[in-house]
Design a protein around this motif. Structure first.
Motif, PDB file in Angstrom:
ATOM      1  N   TYR A   1      13.878  -0.112  -0.765  1.00  0.00           N
ATOM      2  CA  TYR A   1      14.228  -1.118  -1.376  1.00  0.00           C
ATOM      3  C   TYR A   1      13.565  -2.700  -1.376  1.00  0.00           C
ATOM      4  O   TYR A   1      14.003  -3.566  -2.052  1.00  0.00           O
ATOM      5  CB  TYR A   1      15.702  -1.227  -1.230  1.00  0.00           C
ATOM      6  N   ILE A   2      12.936  -2.580  -0.458  1.00  0.00           N
ATOM      7  CA  ILE A   2      12.087  -3.812  -0.269  1.00  0.00           C
ATOM      8  C   ILE A   2      10.830  -3.960  -1.281  1.00  0.00           C
ATOM      9  O   ILE A   2      10.086  -3.236  -1.538  1.00  0.00           O
ATOM     10  CB  ILE A   2      11.515  -4.064   1.218  1.00  0.00           C
ATOM     11  N   GLN A   3      11.147  -5.088  -2.147  1.00  0.00           N
ATOM     12  CA  GLN A   3      10.243  -5.168  -3.282  1.00  0.00           C
ATOM     13  C   GLN A   3       8.686  -5.726  -3.202  1.00  0.00           C
ATOM     14  O   GLN A   3       8.017  -5.813  -4.145  1.00  0.00           O
ATOM     15  CB  GLN A   3      10.978  -5.979  -4.497  1.00  0.00           C
ATOM     16  N   VAL A   4       8.826  -6.278  -1.977  1.00  0.00           N
ATOM     17  CA  VAL A   4       7.303  -7.122  -1.766  1.00  0.00           C
ATOM     18  C   VAL A   4       6.704  -6.545  -0.248  1.00  0.00           C
ATOM     19  O   VAL A   4       7.604  -6.175   0.446  1.00  0.00           O
ATOM     20  CB  VAL A   4       7.383  -8.624  -1.938  1.00  0.00           C
ATOM     21  N   PRO A   5       5.390  -6.551  -0.128  1.00  0.00           N
ATOM     22  CA  PRO A   5       5.042  -6.279   1.135  1.00  0.00           C
ATOM     23  C   PRO A   5       5.286  -7.125   2.375  1.00  0.00           C
ATOM     24  O   PRO A   5       5.568  -8.352   2.073  1.00  0.00           O
ATOM     25  CB  PRO A   5       3.521  -6.133   0.948  1.00  0.00           C
ATOM     26  N   THR A   6       5.481  -6.701   3.763  1.00  0.00           N
ATOM     27  CA  THR A   6       5.698  -7.449   4.600  1.00  0.00           C
ATOM     28  C   THR A   6       4.133  -7.891   5.176  1.00  0.00           C
ATOM     29  O   THR A   6       3.131  -7.105   4.736  1.00  0.00           O
ATOM     30  CB  THR A   6       6.243  -6.642   5.802  1.00  0.00           C
ATOM     31  N   LEU A   7       4.349  -8.805   6.086  1.00  0.00           N
ATOM     32  CA  LEU A   7       2.953  -9.225   6.798  1.00  0.00           C
ATOM     33  C   LEU A   7       2.335  -7.815   7.455  1.00  0.00           C
ATOM     34  O   LEU A   7       1.031  -7.614   7.347  1.00  0.00           O
ATOM     35  CB  LEU A   7       3.293 -10.120   8.030  1.00  0.00           C
ATOM     36  N   ALA A   8       2.979  -7.039   8.099  1.00  0.00           N
ATOM     37  CA  ALA A   8       2.662  -5.998   8.703  1.00  0.00           C
ATOM     38  C   ALA A   8       1.926  -4.798   7.628  1.00  0.00           C
ATOM     39  O   ALA A   8       0.993  -4.390   7.862  1.00  0.00           O
ATOM     40  CB  ALA A   8       3.737  -5.424   9.468  1.00  0.00           C
ATOM     41  N   ASP A   9       2.607  -4.790   6.321  1.00  0.00           N
ATOM     42  CA  ASP A   9       2.036  -3.902   5.367  1.00  0.00           C
ATOM     43  C   ASP A   9       0.699  -4.322   4.978  1.00  0.00           C
ATOM     44  O   ASP A   9      -0.164  -3.780   4.647  1.00  0.00           O
ATOM     45  CB  ASP A   9       3.090  -4.186   4.244  1.00  0.00           C
ATOM     46  N   GLU A  10       0.630  -5.681   4.925  1.00  0.00           N
ATOM     47  CA  GLU A  10      -0.570  -6.656   4.547  1.00  0.00           C
ATOM     48  C   GLU A  10      -1.709  -6.400   5.190  1.00  0.00           C
ATOM     49  O   GLU A  10      -2.785  -6.169   5.010  1.00  0.00           O
ATOM     50  CB  GLU A  10      -0.238  -7.823   3.866  1.00  0.00           C
ATOM     51  N   LEU A  11      -1.278  -6.662   6.519  1.00  0.00           N
ATOM     52  CA  LEU A  11      -2.252  -6.466   7.486  1.00  0.00           C
ATOM     53  C   LEU A  11      -3.146  -5.060   7.400  1.00  0.00           C
ATOM     54  O   LEU A  11      -4.169  -4.871   7.609  1.00  0.00           O
ATOM     55  CB  LEU A  11      -1.684  -6.621   8.920  1.00  0.00           C
ATOM     56  N   GLN A  12      -2.218  -4.017   7.410  1.00  0.00           N
ATOM     57  CA  GLN A  12      -2.685  -2.664   7.144  1.00  0.00           C
ATOM     58  C   GLN A  12      -3.508  -2.341   6.118  1.00  0.00           C
ATOM     59  O   GLN A  12      -4.494  -1.654   5.926  1.00  0.00           O
ATOM     60  CB  GLN A  12      -1.685  -1.646   7.405  1.00  0.00           C
ATOM     61  N   ARG A  13      -3.170  -2.911   4.864  1.00  0.00           N
ATOM     62  CA  ARG A  13      -3.629  -2.842   3.653  1.00  0.00           C
ATOM     63  C   ARG A  13      -4.939  -3.656   3.611  1.00  0.00           C
ATOM     64  O   ARG A  13      -6.098  -2.965   3.059  1.00  0.00           O
ATOM     65  CB  ARG A  13      -3.014  -3.459   2.430  1.00  0.00           C
ATOM     66  N   GLN A  14      -5.139  -4.700   4.239  1.00  0.00           N
ATOM     67  CA  GLN A  14      -6.552  -5.610   4.176  1.00  0.00           C
ATOM     68  C   GLN A  14      -7.407  -5.318   5.293  1.00  0.00           C
ATOM     69  O   GLN A  14      -8.521  -5.603   5.288  1.00  0.00           O
ATOM     70  CB  GLN A  14      -6.001  -7.307   4.009  1.00  0.00           C
ATOM     71  N   ARG A  15      -6.807  -4.601   6.221  1.00  0.00           N
ATOM     72  CA  ARG A  15      -7.615  -4.225   7.463  1.00  0.00           C
ATOM     73  C   ARG A  15      -7.386  -2.632   7.816  1.00  0.00           C
ATOM     74  O   ARG A  15      -7.019  -2.384   8.967  1.00  0.00           O
ATOM     75  CB  ARG A  15      -7.250  -5.001   8.637  1.00  0.00           C
ATOM     76  N   PRO A  16      -7.885  -2.026   6.970  1.00  0.00           N
ATOM     77  CA  PRO A  16      -7.393  -0.290   6.981  1.00  0.00           C
ATOM     78  C   PRO A  16      -8.124   0.072   8.086  1.00  0.00           C
ATOM     79  O   PRO A  16      -8.984  -0.110   8.364  1.00  0.00           O
ATOM     80  CB  PRO A  16      -8.093   0.294   5.620  1.00  0.00           C
ATOM     81  N   GLY A  17      -7.131   0.993   9.116  1.00  0.00           N
ATOM     82  CA  GLY A  17      -7.612   1.379  10.032  1.00  0.00           C
ATOM     83  C   GLY A  17      -7.994   0.651  11.530  1.00  0.00           C
ATOM     84  O   GLY A  17      -8.411   1.236  12.513  1.00  0.00           O
ATOM     85  N   ALA A  18      -7.567  -0.542  11.373  1.00  0.00           N
ATOM     86  CA  ALA A  18      -7.934  -1.352  12.367  1.00  0.00           C
ATOM     87  C   ALA A  18      -6.810  -2.249  12.608  1.00  0.00           C
ATOM     88  O   ALA A  18      -6.752  -3.320  13.289  1.00  0.00           O
ATOM     89  CB  ALA A  18      -8.902  -2.295  11.803  1.00  0.00           C
TER      90      ALA A  18
END
Ligand SMILES: [Zn+2]
Length: 560
Positions: free
Chosen positions: A150-167
């Motif tokens: 139900y959360i419509q936008v990414p969290t900071l943790a989501d964006e960290l993982q998306r922008q630094r995949p695997g790291a």
């Protein structure tokens, strides 16, 4: 008078004026604490710490009682003394999602802990997801199915993982699922997001992992909430250190306890009874457990130990559950705070040891504040009280005017949602709609009522209540009518709750907004700030973007 005297006089006047300007307009960096500069640019770990139900007033009233972690955050951190939510629906789900995403409910959609789903024709909770299965991490079973859907936008943790995949490694731990998820987000291959479900059971769901994480299981094999069965909660500090009265007449007596210390964390029916888990959640032992769990996962996952920027979120819930019962002036709340001070001190020590001073940045806030117990305010001669049952009022009036029908889908706090059929009938009869709004507005403790058209309109307004409720408005989820309360008037019967939050009044909106550690310039700042500003600031320190956030980077507190 010689020229020299003149210069001296004008210089001291100038210094005096400067001191006044600095003391009122901040920032005032503390001379005795050196800013902690990251040694290699970016922090290696970002930490979000949430204390559930922590009005800023607690800092004013009680901070002299703190000597460990909270003391260190206040002394060595950057505190925004005007920190407040700009929106009105100050609830746990809304607050945690705001802290986690940097957006407000009108964008992230978490308008409350629950809302009426018109298509399903039932109440849904903000964290529920029938499409996932529980993954139990401890002994026992649970039917809790939770995710971030139900959360419509990414969290900071989501964006960290998306922008630094695997790291990036992510850990989010809380007693409440909605808190762990609001701070942690959607999870990922290197993410642990977990919470306590019913009774003694700790769990996550298949939204986050298909099988239990070894690191979490190891901790829960050693520790169970039932270890605390029969433990006696007494005051940590000498009794004389507590303000106000432990035996305040307006305090309720939540079973199995009286309103005075000591409190035995138990149930006559044994450790598997729900009453024990409820009592445990209201005790400071729940916070101690969550902090120990977070420290264990910090070490087991080696957060902040690699050439990465990892993420740790911790939300402490004891304060909320004790506060709802005993109120913000109680000895119980003061003691939960004193013990949270010690527990947070242990977390900071572990972060220093594991990651290193100056190598992590921590942001602290709360999801909402709290009102005083209304009967306590009344006893002092103030205007205070509890709202009557709005569902009964609305259903009764609409049946009387429009005939027998099920009109109310959900009445929850300020939100009144009608069923689709009920809404159609009411919208077809402007006279009845007006009558309903007038009746709601005339009921005790209500100042005004907004309808959907007013909330959805983009017409500028000078009404601070309307501005705040628009930021809490999400079309598919919000009520058809919003009931605005008077100050010190709360939602919730006395048989259920001592006091509550959820309003746009300052005691609910004003919360700590504090940054600490790598890249942060300590001091007190009186510029306007919101809990939504914290993750944009952390994102900027970590060198990632967070385009869906509405908060600002708190540049005045950054080391330049
Ligand atoms: Zn809360």
């Amino acid at each position: 008078m010689t020229g020299n005297h003149l210069r001296t006089a004008s210089r001291s006047a100038w210094i005096g004026a400067l001191a006044i300007v600095l003391s009122f307009s901040g920032p005032v960096p503390r001379a005795d604490v050196r800013a902690q500069q990251p040694d290699s640019g970016r922090p290696r770990l970002l930490v979000l710490l949430a204390t559930d139900q922590f009005p800023s007033e607690y800092i004013t009233l009680y901070s002299h009682q703190w000597t460990k972690g909270l003391r260190r955050l206040l002394d060595e951190g950057a505190l925004f003394t005007e920190g407040a939510y700009p929106y009105a629906g100050t609830t746990t789900c809304a607050g945690h999602a705001t802290i986690g995403t940097g957006a407000y409910p009108h964008r992230h959609g978490m308008i409350g802990n629950q809302w009426y789903d018109r298509e399903l024709d039932r109440t849904v909770t903000c964290e529920e997801d029938p499409d996932v299965d529980p993954v139990v991490l401890s002994e026992g079973t649970t039917s809790n199915r939770h995710s971030a859907k139900y959360i419509q936008v990414p969290t900071l943790a989501d964006e960290l993982q998306r922008q630094r995949p695997g790291a990036v490694r992510v850990v989010s731990v809380a007693e409440k699922a909605r808190s762990a998820i609001g701070l942690g987000g959607r999870g990922g291959p290197d993410a642990i997001v977990l919470w306590k479900s019913s009774g003694r059971v700790w769990s996550t769901s298949t939204a986050f992992t298909s099988r239990p994480w070894d690191e979490a299981v190891t901790f829960l094999q050693k520790r169970s909430i039932t270890d605390d069965f029969g433990r006696v909660w007494t005051r940590l500090l000498p009794e004389s250190a507590y303000l106000f009265d432990d035996d305040a007449p307006a305090e309720p007596e939540p079973a199995p306890w009286t309103r005075t210390f000591p409190h035995i964390v138990h149930s006559p029916k044994g450790p598997d009874d729900g009453l024990f888990a409820t009592a445990w959640g209201r005790s400071p032992f729940a916070d101690e457990f969550v902090i120990d769990f977070a420290i264990h996962l910090l070490k087991a996952r080696e957060l902040g130990r690699g050439d990465r920027t990892d993420f740790l979120a911790v939300s402490l819930g004891s304060l909320d559950q004790a506060g709802h019962q005993f109120g913000p002036r109680s000895h119980e709340v003061q003691d939960v705070l004193a013990r949270a001070d010690v527990a947070i001190g242990r977390l900071l020590d572990a972060l220093d040891e594991q990651v290193g001073r100056g190598r992590y940045t921590l942001a602290w806030s709360a999801d909402h504040g709290v009102a005083r117990i209304p009967e306590e305010v009344e006893a002092e001669g103030g205007d205070a009280g509890r709202l009557g049952p709005l569902r009964t009022l609305a259903d009764g009036l609409l049946r009387w005017t429009l005939g027998n029908e099920r009109y109310v889908g959900l009445a929850d706090g300020a939100q009144l949602s009608l069923t689709p059929d009920g809404l159609r009938l009411v919208e077809d009869r402007p006279d009845v709609k007006q009558l309903l709004m007038s009746a709601l507005a005339a009921s005790p403790g209500v100042t005004k009522v907004f309808d959907r058209a007013t909330l959805e309109s983009s017409e500028p307004t000078d009404d601070p209540d309307l501005r705040a409720w628009r930021l809490s408005y999400f079309p598919d989820r919000s009520g058809d009518f919003i009931v605005v309360t008077k100050r010190n008037w709360i939602y919730g019967a006395r048989s259920e709750i001592g006091t509550n939050h959820g309003s746009p009044h300052d005691y609910d909106r004003r919360v700590p907004v504090l940054l600490f550690g790598a890249g942060i310039r300590p001091g007190k700042y009186d510029t306007s700030a919101s809990p939504a500003d914290l993750v944009p600031t952390l994102a900027s320190l970590a060198g990632i973007s967070l385009s869906t956030a509405e908060g600002r980077v708190l540049t005045e507190a950054l080391v330049r």
